[in-house]
Design a protein around this motif. Structure first.
Motif, PDB file in Angstrom:
ATOM      1  N   HIS A 113     -75.221 -13.763 -38.982  1.00  0.00           N
ATOM      2  CA  HIS A 113     -75.223 -12.633 -38.041  1.00  0.00           C
ATOM      3  C   HIS A 113     -74.320 -11.509 -38.538  1.00  0.00           C
ATOM      4  CE1 HIS A 113     -75.113 -10.366 -34.299  1.00  0.00           C
ATOM      5  NE2 HIS A 113     -73.791 -10.423 -34.334  1.00  0.00           N
ATOM      6  N   LYS A 114     -73.177 -11.874 -39.087  1.00  0.00           N
ATOM      7  CA  LYS A 114     -72.260 -10.855 -39.593  1.00  0.00           C
ATOM      8  C   LYS A 114     -72.826 -10.170 -40.833  1.00  0.00           C
ATOM      9  CE  LYS A 114     -68.023 -12.693 -37.608  1.00  0.00           C
ATOM     10  NZ  LYS A 114     -66.610 -13.040 -37.821  1.00  0.00           N
ATOM     11  N   MET A 115     -73.519 -10.929 -41.686  1.00  0.00           N
ATOM     12  CA  MET A 115     -74.124 -10.320 -42.865  1.00  0.00           C
ATOM     13  C   MET A 115     -75.281  -9.405 -42.479  1.00  0.00           C
ATOM     14  SD  MET A 115     -74.020 -13.147 -45.929  1.00  0.00           S
ATOM     15  CE  MET A 115     -74.179 -11.881 -47.193  1.00  0.00           C
ATOM     16  N   ALA A 116     -75.885  -9.660 -41.317  1.00  0.00           N
ATOM     17  CA  ALA A 116     -76.977  -8.804 -40.855  1.00  0.00           C
ATOM     18  C   ALA A 116     -76.465  -7.535 -40.188  1.00  0.00           C
ATOM     19  CB  ALA A 116     -77.869  -9.572 -39.878  1.00  0.00           C
ATOM     20  N   SER A 117     -75.285  -7.605 -39.553  1.00  0.00           N
ATOM     21  CA  SER A 117     -74.772  -6.420 -38.839  1.00  0.00           C
ATOM     22  C   SER A 117     -73.875  -5.557 -39.724  1.00  0.00           C
ATOM     23  CB  SER A 117     -74.013  -6.848 -37.576  1.00  0.00           C
ATOM     24  OG  SER A 117     -72.939  -7.716 -37.914  1.00  0.00           O
ATOM     25  N   GLY A 118     -73.030  -6.172 -40.556  1.00  0.00           N
ATOM     26  CA  GLY A 118     -72.256  -5.433 -41.546  1.00  0.00           C
ATOM     27  C   GLY A 118     -71.288  -4.411 -40.995  1.00  0.00           C
ATOM     28  N   ARG A 119     -70.515  -4.778 -39.960  1.00  0.00           N
ATOM     29  CA  ARG A 119     -69.524  -3.857 -39.408  1.00  0.00           C
ATOM     30  C   ARG A 119     -68.223  -3.960 -40.208  1.00  0.00           C
ATOM     31  NH1 ARG A 119     -69.527  -6.375 -33.579  1.00  0.00           N
ATOM     32  NH2 ARG A 119     -69.614  -8.190 -34.984  1.00  0.00           N
ATOM     33  N   PRO A 120     -67.739  -2.841 -40.762  1.00  0.00           N
ATOM     34  CA  PRO A 120     -66.505  -2.877 -41.567  1.00  0.00           C
ATOM     35  C   PRO A 120     -65.339  -3.454 -40.776  1.00  0.00           C
ATOM     36  CG  PRO A 120     -67.610  -0.766 -41.801  1.00  0.00           C
ATOM     37  CD  PRO A 120     -68.316  -1.492 -40.689  1.00  0.00           C
ATOM     38  N   SER A 121     -64.519  -4.253 -41.439  1.00  0.00           N
ATOM     39  CA  SER A 121     -63.323  -4.896 -40.871  1.00  0.00           C
ATOM     40  C   SER A 121     -63.673  -5.991 -39.877  1.00  0.00           C
ATOM     41  CB  SER A 121     -62.398  -3.873 -40.201  1.00  0.00           C
ATOM     42  OG  SER A 121     -61.981  -2.902 -41.138  1.00  0.00           O
ATOM     43  N   VAL A 122     -64.693  -5.787 -39.033  1.00  0.00           N
ATOM     44  CA  VAL A 122     -65.073  -6.794 -38.040  1.00  0.00           C
ATOM     45  C   VAL A 122     -65.845  -7.927 -38.710  1.00  0.00           C
ATOM     46  CG1 VAL A 122     -66.384  -7.228 -35.923  1.00  0.00           C
ATOM     47  CG2 VAL A 122     -65.137  -5.064 -36.219  1.00  0.00           C
ATOM     48  N   ASP A 123     -66.842  -7.571 -39.498  1.00  0.00           N
ATOM     49  CA  ASP A 123     -67.715  -8.575 -40.112  1.00  0.00           C
ATOM     50  C   ASP A 123     -67.323  -8.920 -41.535  1.00  0.00           C
ATOM     51  OD1 ASP A 123     -69.347  -8.834 -37.851  1.00  0.00           O
ATOM     52  OD2 ASP A 123     -70.525  -7.087 -38.430  1.00  0.00           O
ATOM     53  N   TYR A 124     -66.682  -8.025 -42.247  1.00  0.00           N
ATOM     54  CA  TYR A 124     -66.352  -8.302 -43.646  1.00  0.00           C
ATOM     55  C   TYR A 124     -65.090  -7.558 -44.050  1.00  0.00           C
ATOM     56  CZ  TYR A 124     -68.261  -3.670 -44.769  1.00  0.00           C
ATOM     57  OH  TYR A 124     -68.483  -2.310 -44.836  1.00  0.00           O
ATOM     58  N   THR A 125     -64.481  -8.044 -45.121  1.00  0.00           N
ATOM     59  CA  THR A 125     -63.358  -7.349 -45.751  1.00  0.00           C
ATOM     60  C   THR A 125     -63.790  -6.925 -47.151  1.00  0.00           C
ATOM     61  OG1 THR A 125     -62.468  -9.466 -46.513  1.00  0.00           O
ATOM     62  CG2 THR A 125     -61.608  -8.591 -44.445  1.00  0.00           C
ATOM     63  N   CYS A 126     -63.310  -5.790 -47.577  1.00  0.00           N
ATOM     64  CA  CYS A 126     -63.680  -5.245 -48.886  1.00  0.00           C
ATOM     65  C   CYS A 126     -62.432  -5.091 -49.746  1.00  0.00           C
ATOM     66  CB  CYS A 126     -64.376  -3.884 -48.706  1.00  0.00           C
ATOM     67  SG  CYS A 126     -64.724  -3.022 -50.255  1.00  0.00           S
ATOM     68  N   LYS A 127     -62.567  -5.444 -51.024  1.00  0.00           N
ATOM     69  CA  LYS A 127     -61.450  -5.239 -51.936  1.00  0.00           C
ATOM     70  C   LYS A 127     -61.982  -4.979 -53.332  1.00  0.00           C
ATOM     71  CE  LYS A 127     -60.765 -10.140 -53.015  1.00  0.00           C
ATOM     72  NZ  LYS A 127     -59.797 -11.253 -53.063  1.00  0.00           N
ATOM     73  N   ALA A 128     -61.154  -4.315 -54.114  1.00  0.00           N
ATOM     74  CA  ALA A 128     -61.481  -4.050 -55.513  1.00  0.00           C
ATOM     75  C   ALA A 128     -60.820  -5.113 -56.380  1.00  0.00           C
ATOM     76  CB  ALA A 128     -61.014  -2.660 -55.913  1.00  0.00           C
ATOM     77  N   LEU A 129     -61.581  -5.647 -57.336  1.00  0.00           N
ATOM     78  CA  LEU A 129     -61.052  -6.645 -58.267  1.00  0.00           C
ATOM     79  C   LEU A 129     -60.927  -6.001 -59.637  1.00  0.00           C
ATOM     80  CD1 LEU A 129     -63.221  -9.727 -57.221  1.00  0.00           C
ATOM     81  CD2 LEU A 129     -60.943  -9.107 -56.424  1.00  0.00           C
ATOM     82  N   ARG A 130     -59.668  -5.807 -60.069  1.00  0.00           N
ATOM     83  CA  ARG A 130     -59.385  -5.138 -61.335  1.00  0.00           C
ATOM     84  C   ARG A 130     -58.787  -6.125 -62.330  1.00  0.00           C
ATOM     85  NH1 ARG A 130     -58.186  -1.418 -57.277  1.00  0.00           N
ATOM     86  NH2 ARG A 130     -59.224   0.619 -57.525  1.00  0.00           N
ATOM     87  N   GLY A 131     -59.068  -5.909 -63.584  1.00  0.00           N
ATOM     88  CA  GLY A 131     -58.523  -6.776 -64.627  1.00  0.00           C
ATOM     89  C   GLY A 131     -59.153  -6.496 -65.973  1.00  0.00           C
ATOM     90  N   HIS A 132     -60.450  -6.220 -65.989  1.00  0.00           N
ATOM     91  CA  HIS A 132     -61.109  -5.885 -67.248  1.00  0.00           C
ATOM     92  C   HIS A 132     -60.678  -4.504 -67.737  1.00  0.00           C
ATOM     93  CE1 HIS A 132     -63.661  -9.347 -67.701  1.00  0.00           C
ATOM     94  NE2 HIS A 132     -64.179  -9.209 -66.494  1.00  0.00           N
ATOM     95  N   LYS A 133     -60.666  -4.352 -69.053  1.00  0.00           N
ATOM     96  CA  LYS A 133     -60.257  -3.090 -69.666  1.00  0.00           C
ATOM     97  C   LYS A 133     -61.439  -2.320 -70.256  1.00  0.00           C
ATOM     98  CE  LYS A 133     -56.010  -4.216 -68.793  1.00  0.00           C
ATOM     99  NZ  LYS A 133     -55.298  -3.574 -67.652  1.00  0.00           N
ATOM    100  N   GLY A 134     -62.644  -2.768 -69.966  1.00  0.00           N
ATOM    101  CA  GLY A 134     -63.828  -2.102 -70.500  1.00  0.00           C
ATOM    102  C   GLY A 134     -64.991  -2.200 -69.536  1.00  0.00           C
ATOM    103  N   VAL A 135     -66.177  -2.084 -70.072  1.00  0.00           N
ATOM    104  CA  VAL A 135     -67.399  -2.174 -69.269  1.00  0.00           C
ATOM    105  C   VAL A 135     -67.693  -3.637 -68.954  1.00  0.00           C
ATOM    106  CG1 VAL A 135     -69.900  -1.773 -69.296  1.00  0.00           C
ATOM    107  CG2 VAL A 135     -68.347  -0.054 -70.242  1.00  0.00           C
ATOM    108  N   ILE A 136     -68.047  -3.928 -67.707  1.00  0.00           N
ATOM    109  CA  ILE A 136     -68.467  -5.281 -67.324  1.00  0.00           C
ATOM    110  C   ILE A 136     -69.944  -5.415 -67.650  1.00  0.00           C
ATOM    111  CG2 ILE A 136     -68.742  -6.918 -65.432  1.00  0.00           C
ATOM    112  CD1 ILE A 136     -66.339  -5.617 -64.066  1.00  0.00           C
ATOM    113  N   ASN A 137     -70.256  -6.309 -68.569  1.00  0.00           N
ATOM    114  CA  ASN A 137     -71.628  -6.438 -69.052  1.00  0.00           C
ATOM    115  C   ASN A 137     -72.509  -7.281 -68.150  1.00  0.00           C
ATOM    116  OD1 ASN A 137     -71.060  -4.967 -71.465  1.00  0.00           O
ATOM    117  ND2 ASN A 137     -70.039  -6.795 -72.271  1.00  0.00           N
ATOM    118  N   ALA A 138     -71.946  -8.324 -67.550  1.00  0.00           N
ATOM    119  CA  ALA A 138     -72.744  -9.232 -66.729  1.00  0.00           C
ATOM    120  C   ALA A 138     -71.839  -9.975 -65.762  1.00  0.00           C
ATOM    121  CB  ALA A 138     -73.507 -10.225 -67.603  1.00  0.00           C
ATOM    122  N   MET A 139     -72.437 -10.456 -64.676  1.00  0.00           N
ATOM    123  CA  MET A 139     -71.696 -11.280 -63.716  1.00  0.00           C
ATOM    124  C   MET A 139     -72.641 -12.328 -63.130  1.00  0.00           C
ATOM    125  SD  MET A 139     -71.332  -8.844 -60.355  1.00  0.00           S
ATOM    126  CE  MET A 139     -72.746  -7.989 -59.663  1.00  0.00           C
TER     127      MET A 139
END
Length: 398
Positions: free
Chosen positions: A77-103
């Motif tokens: 239900h939360k993935m269907a509604s997508g309300r910021p802070s209420v349904d999900y938390t967002c963060k940036a993941l940093r560490g690579h020093k170049g282009v990310i080729n695949a995940m």
């Protein structure tokens, strides 16, 4: 006969016809009804009707199936509604020093919803020469949790020259793991199909198909995941873009002779309007549906060419499509992700457009280049304006 005279087994049988909201209400009537409504049999059936795979084997107990259902349905239900802070938390993941080729996710089907604990591990490779793994749910500085990855030593089992000229451009493995379609770099050569059993049993005769009957310029290929070995190929015949689909099967010629055969299922011609002249992305869903993104548009087609739906939710080009049994997520250079969900219907598959996930500021980023999703998170690769990519992770709250 009064309700009080019914046995618990009779009540359980009656409750098996109820939907979850009614079952939860019935559990509040009295002690007997509550006992019946808590039965493992009812909640196990509820789970298996809704989801093909339920990972609770490591958590025995009467309450497990009910907790699993309530936690996982709440997360959906939360993935269907997508309300910021209420349904999900967002963060940036940093560490690579170049282009990310695949995940790719390393934690497929490891979520234990019955305990309320989920874990998404994302693995990335980069032009900086490193491989990193991130715990998406880990909170902290945004640097992520780095795991050390180990693998057994690899040794060559089989080496075979597939094409007389040129090399191999790309290969795609079928959903059942038995087939690999090999794409040549030489445009004069056609695709071939390889039987993977030969790779694990090198003493057997190498089984390589005749060239598939697609001699024009190939653009995109994708497998239809609900069939063991059904592939769709988009090609350019010089005037139009065409999509042809095949079922790959083994045909027994004699007691000792078998051939790989591509049986054509359907083919059709794509419209030639201007947006469809750009680079295309194609993904399969079910047995008979393909999704195609070109420019700003996302379209659903049947294998016979019927246009089922069309969306134009981005204002810059779509860069990737993620498709699973529950969701479709598109990434775009407008620095947003668009989330769709499949609509439950007995007719043709249909999508519901849900919401956008934003990826930050165009001052530092040029857009999303790729996206992936599991049952509890969505992760996108954000292209940095300085040539350094980051991951943008959206973790849905259980």
């Amino acid at each position: 006969m009064s309700a009080e005279s019914l046995t618990v087994d009779c009540i359980i049988h009656i409750f098996s016809y109820l939907e979850v909201p009614e079952l939860l209400l019935a559990a509040q009537v009295n002690k007997t009804w509550n006992e019946a409504a808590e039965t493992t049999f009812l909640w196990r059936n509820m789970c298996l009707r809704r989801w093909a795979f339920c990972n609770i084997s490591v958590i025995p107990g009467m309450q497990t199936w009910k907790k699993y259902y309530l936690h996982r349905s709440n997360l959906e239900h939360k993935m269907a509604s997508g309300r910021p802070s209420v349904d999900y938390t967002c963060k940036a993941l940093r560490g690579h020093k170049g282009v990310i080729n695949a995940m790719a996710y390393l934690s497929e089907n490891e979520h234990t919803f019955a305990t309320g604990k989920v874990k998404s591990i994302m693995c990335t490779t980069s032009s900086d020469g490193t491989v990193r793994a991130w715990n998406v749910q880990e909170v902290g500085t945004g640097q992520g949790v780095l795991y050390t990855l180990g693998a057994a030593d690899l040794s060559q089992i089989l080496r075979s020259k597939v094409f007389q000229t040129g090399g191999i451009d790309l290969s795609h493995c079928s959903p059942d793991g038995q087939w690999i379609v090999i794409c040549p770099t030489d445009p004069a050569c056609s695709l071939k199909v390889f039987y993977t059993h030969c790779a694990t049993n090198p003493d057997d005769e190498l089984m390589l198909s005749s060239p598939l009957p697609v001699t024009d310029h190939r653009l995109v290929t994708c497998w239809l995941p609900a069939e063991p070995a059904r592939i769709a190929i988009m090609h350019d015949d010089g005037m139009n873009f065409r999509i042809v689909s095949f079922d790959i099967v083994i045909e027994k010629k004699s007691k000792y002779k078998r051939n790989i055969v591509a049986q054509q299922v359907a083919n059709f011609t794509l419209p030639t309007q201007a947006p469809w002249m750009t680079e295309k992305i194609m993904k399969g869903f079910g047995k008979q549906t393909i999704l195609i993104a070109a420019g700003l548009e996302l379209k659903l087609y049947s294998l016979t060419g019927t246009e089922l739906m069309a969306f134009k939710d981005h204002h810059k080009i779509i860069t990737s499509i993620w498709v699973d049994p529950f969701h479709v997520v598109t990434s775009s250079m407008d620095l947003s992700l668009r989330v769709y969900s499949w609509k439950n219907t007995n007719k043709s598959p249909s999508l519901i457009s849900r919401y956008h996930l934003l990826g930050g500021s165009h001052r530092w980023s040029s857009g999303f280049r790729s996206v992936a999703c599991d049952d509890v998170s969505i992760v996108g690769i954000v292209a940095g304006t300085d040539g350094t990519d980051i991951l943008r992770a959206y973790s849905f709250n259980l």
